[in-house]
Design an enzyme around this catalytic site. Structure first.
Site, PDB file in Angstrom:
ATOM      1  N   HIS A 129      27.325  70.244  64.476  1.00 22.68           N
ATOM      2  CA  HIS A 129      27.028  69.176  63.873  1.00 22.68           C
ATOM      3  C   HIS A 129      25.677  68.854  63.018  1.00 22.68           C
ATOM      4  O   HIS A 129      25.492  67.989  62.378  1.00 22.68           O
ATOM      5  CB  HIS A 129      27.015  67.902  64.800  1.00 22.68           C
ATOM      6  CG  HIS A 129      28.496  68.171  65.636  1.00 22.68           C
ATOM      7  ND1 HIS A 129      28.447  68.411  66.758  1.00 22.68           N
ATOM      8  CD2 HIS A 129      29.790  67.951  65.369  1.00 22.68           C
ATOM      9  CE1 HIS A 129      29.661  68.981  67.483  1.00 22.68           C
ATOM     10  NE2 HIS A 129      30.529  68.304  66.606  1.00 22.68           N
ATOM     11  N   THR A 185      30.519  64.935  56.581  1.00 23.71           N
ATOM     12  CA  THR A 185      31.196  65.942  55.877  1.00 23.71           C
ATOM     13  C   THR A 185      32.859  65.649  56.402  1.00 23.71           C
ATOM     14  O   THR A 185      33.861  66.477  55.837  1.00 23.71           O
ATOM     15  CB  THR A 185      30.918  67.590  56.587  1.00 23.71           C
ATOM     16  OG1 THR A 185      31.058  67.309  57.826  1.00 23.71           O
ATOM     17  CG2 THR A 185      29.616  67.816  56.143  1.00 23.71           C
ATOM     18  N   CYS A 193      26.498  73.852  60.855  1.00 21.30           N
ATOM     19  CA  CYS A 193      27.236  74.465  59.887  1.00 21.30           C
ATOM     20  C   CYS A 193      26.505  74.471  58.552  1.00 21.30           C
ATOM     21  O   CYS A 193      25.745  73.363  58.180  1.00 21.30           O
ATOM     22  CB  CYS A 193      28.532  73.542  59.865  1.00 21.30           C
ATOM     23  SG  CYS A 193      29.620  74.155  58.232  1.00 21.30           S
ATOM     24  N   GLU A 243      26.641  64.469  63.701  1.00 22.05           N
ATOM     25  CA  GLU A 243      26.224  64.681  62.278  1.00 22.05           C
ATOM     26  C   GLU A 243      25.434  63.564  61.600  1.00 22.05           C
ATOM     27  O   GLU A 243      24.357  63.727  60.952  1.00 22.05           O
ATOM     28  CB  GLU A 243      27.623  65.149  61.751  1.00 22.05           C
ATOM     29  CG  GLU A 243      27.162  65.595  60.180  1.00 22.05           C
ATOM     30  CD  GLU A 243      28.188  65.820  59.272  1.00 22.05           C
ATOM     31  OE1 GLU A 243      29.330  66.137  59.973  1.00 22.05           O
ATOM     32  OE2 GLU A 243      28.220  65.713  58.128  1.00 22.05           O
ATOM     33  N   SER A 286      36.468  63.773  68.158  1.00 27.66           N
ATOM     34  CA  SER A 286      36.393  64.622  66.774  1.00 27.66           C
ATOM     35  C   SER A 286      36.611  63.717  65.770  1.00 27.66           C
ATOM     36  O   SER A 286      37.820  63.155  65.403  1.00 27.66           O
ATOM     37  CB  SER A 286      37.392  65.960  67.122  1.00 27.66           C
ATOM     38  OG  SER A 286      37.615  66.439  65.597  1.00 27.66           O
ATOM     39  N   ASN A 337      36.980  64.442  62.312  1.00 26.97           N
ATOM     40  CA  ASN A 337      38.059  64.764  61.547  1.00 26.97           C
ATOM     41  C   ASN A 337      39.326  65.055  61.799  1.00 26.97           C
ATOM     42  O   ASN A 337      40.249  64.638  61.250  1.00 26.97           O
ATOM     43  CB  ASN A 337      37.675  66.339  60.746  1.00 26.97           C
ATOM     44  CG  ASN A 337      37.878  67.444  61.898  1.00 26.97           C
ATOM     45  OD1 ASN A 337      39.056  67.990  61.810  1.00 26.97           O
ATOM     46  ND2 ASN A 337      36.957  67.747  62.648  1.00 26.97           N
TER      47      ASN A 337
HETATM   48  S1  SF4 Z   1      34.517  70.457  59.269  1.00 23.77           S
HETATM   49 FE1  SF4 Z   1      33.445  71.311  57.275  1.00 23.77          FE
HETATM   50  S2  SF4 Z   1      31.121  70.830  57.630  1.00 23.77           S
HETATM   51 FE2  SF4 Z   1      32.166  70.697  59.861  1.00 23.77          FE
HETATM   52  S3  SF4 Z   1      31.879  72.525  60.620  1.00 23.77           S
HETATM   53 FE3  SF4 Z   1      33.847  72.643  59.548  1.00 23.77          FE
HETATM   54  S4  SF4 Z   1      33.150  73.424  57.527  1.00 23.77           S
HETATM   55 FE4  SF4 Z   1      31.489  72.631  58.456  1.00 23.77          FE
END
Ligand code: SF4
Length: 331
Positions: free
Chosen positions: A82, A173, A104, A134, A231, A233
């Protein structure tokens, strides 16, 4: 007992992204090169299964660097995918710690864009979720007061900067593409001189996983997103599935959490996984449904991903075998 028919729409791409894969590889390779313990600051990626798998190999997770015992100062400490505020590597150097940064590269890119805005004299607007590591990392690239965090359209509506003609934005992100576009549109409407980053901040993996879920969701009686509650995402994927037409969508960490009585007699099930969720857990969930339904698997693929990020220079000569990663990828 006869099993009822079930169509499983399995999304592709799903699960690990290149950044998560790289972060896990860094810990695994560090353990191979330097032996246990390898310290990891914060969950390397937001997934208990991954964290416990790495703990079993000898990784020790800490929240802050002062938790690392003095006698283990020679052992590496890995910073999570992150990203971290600038104060963290500075603190590690002060303590004479050997660190490996698993941030990342796409998060580092956002850091650079934020710094670029500041270099050009702009106040930085960060669109993201308060408290997420992040966001803490990105805000910590710049001096206090240089970044304002905006989470929602309402906050964008009420935002009152001191210099409205001198703003630049970046985003976390892993946000919802749709919600973020609405926040940006509101900011642009209010501050026409707002400068965009040179490249999109929401990463390819977030965008691809959301598009795949969006395409597969219509007509699904249930959509399962494999992922952890912390998480970002993965949680966004649950929202995307509901919005795109799935009758229901849930976040599941392990097959043992599935309540088949509550699930009942469904005909179409969508499955995807957040960027930090390992494929072994996806397989475990499919098998749990196969045990109770006459399941037919359909691949709902909307993109092919070829991204791959190199590990840190110190570890590049190390060999990573299929067995090394079997705890998350299966064999
Ligand atoms: S979700 Fe996107 S920014 Fe996050 S670790 Fe994966 S590739 Fe990298």
């Amino acid at each position: 007992m006869t099993k009822g028919p079930l169509t499983i729409r399995l999304c592709g791409p799903r699960g690990f992204c290149a950044g998560v894969d790289r972060a896990i590889q860094i810990v695994v390779l560090a353990l191979k090169r330097y032996g246990a313990p390898v310290y990891v600051r914060h969950e390397i990626v937001h997934n208990r299964y991954v964290v416990e798998g790495l703990e079993a190999l000898g990784a020790v997770f800490v929240e802050e660097l002062d938790e690392i015992p003095a006698e283990h100062r020679e052992q590496p400490v890995v910073f999570s995918a992150h990203g971290v505020p600038k104060s963290v590597p500075a603190d590690a150097e002060k303590r004479n710690l050997f660190y490996l940064d698993a941030t990342c590269p796409l998060v580092s890119k956002v850091h650079k864009q934020a710094m670029r805005h500041q270099r050009l004299g702009r106040h930085v607007v960060l669109i993201g979720h308060a408290g997420h590591p992040e966001v803490i990392g990105t805000m910590g690239q710049l001096p206090e007061g240089a970044v304002s965090l905006i989470e929602t359209v309402e906050e964008a509506e009420n935002y009152a900067p001191t210099d409205p003609d001198n703003l630049g934005y970046v985003t976390q992100t892993t946000l919802s593409v749709e919600d973020t576009a609405a926040v940006i549109a509101k900011l642009q409407e209010r501050f026409p001189k707002l400068m965009a980053p040179a490249a999109d901040s929401i990463c390819y993996a977030t965008t691809n996983r959301q598009e795949a879920v969006s395409a597969a969701a219509p007509g699904c009686d249930l959509f399962i997103i494999v992922g952890a509650p912390n998480s970002s995402n993965s949680r966004r994927l649950v929202e995307v599935a509901r919005r795109a037409g799935a009758s229901d969508a849930i976040l599941v960490q392990r097959a043992t959490e599935l309540d088949f009585e509550a699930i009942g007699n469904i005909g179409t099930l969508g499955i995807s996984a957040g960027a930090s969720a390992p494929e072994v857990v996806v397989n475990e969930i499919i098998e749990a449904f196969r045990a109770r339904f006459d399941a037919r698997l359909e691949l709902a693929e909307t993109a092919i991903e070829n991204e791959h990020f190199l590990v840190n220079r110190e570890l590049r000569d190390m060999e990573l075998t299929v067995e090394d990663m079997a705890f998350v990828n299966g064999r």
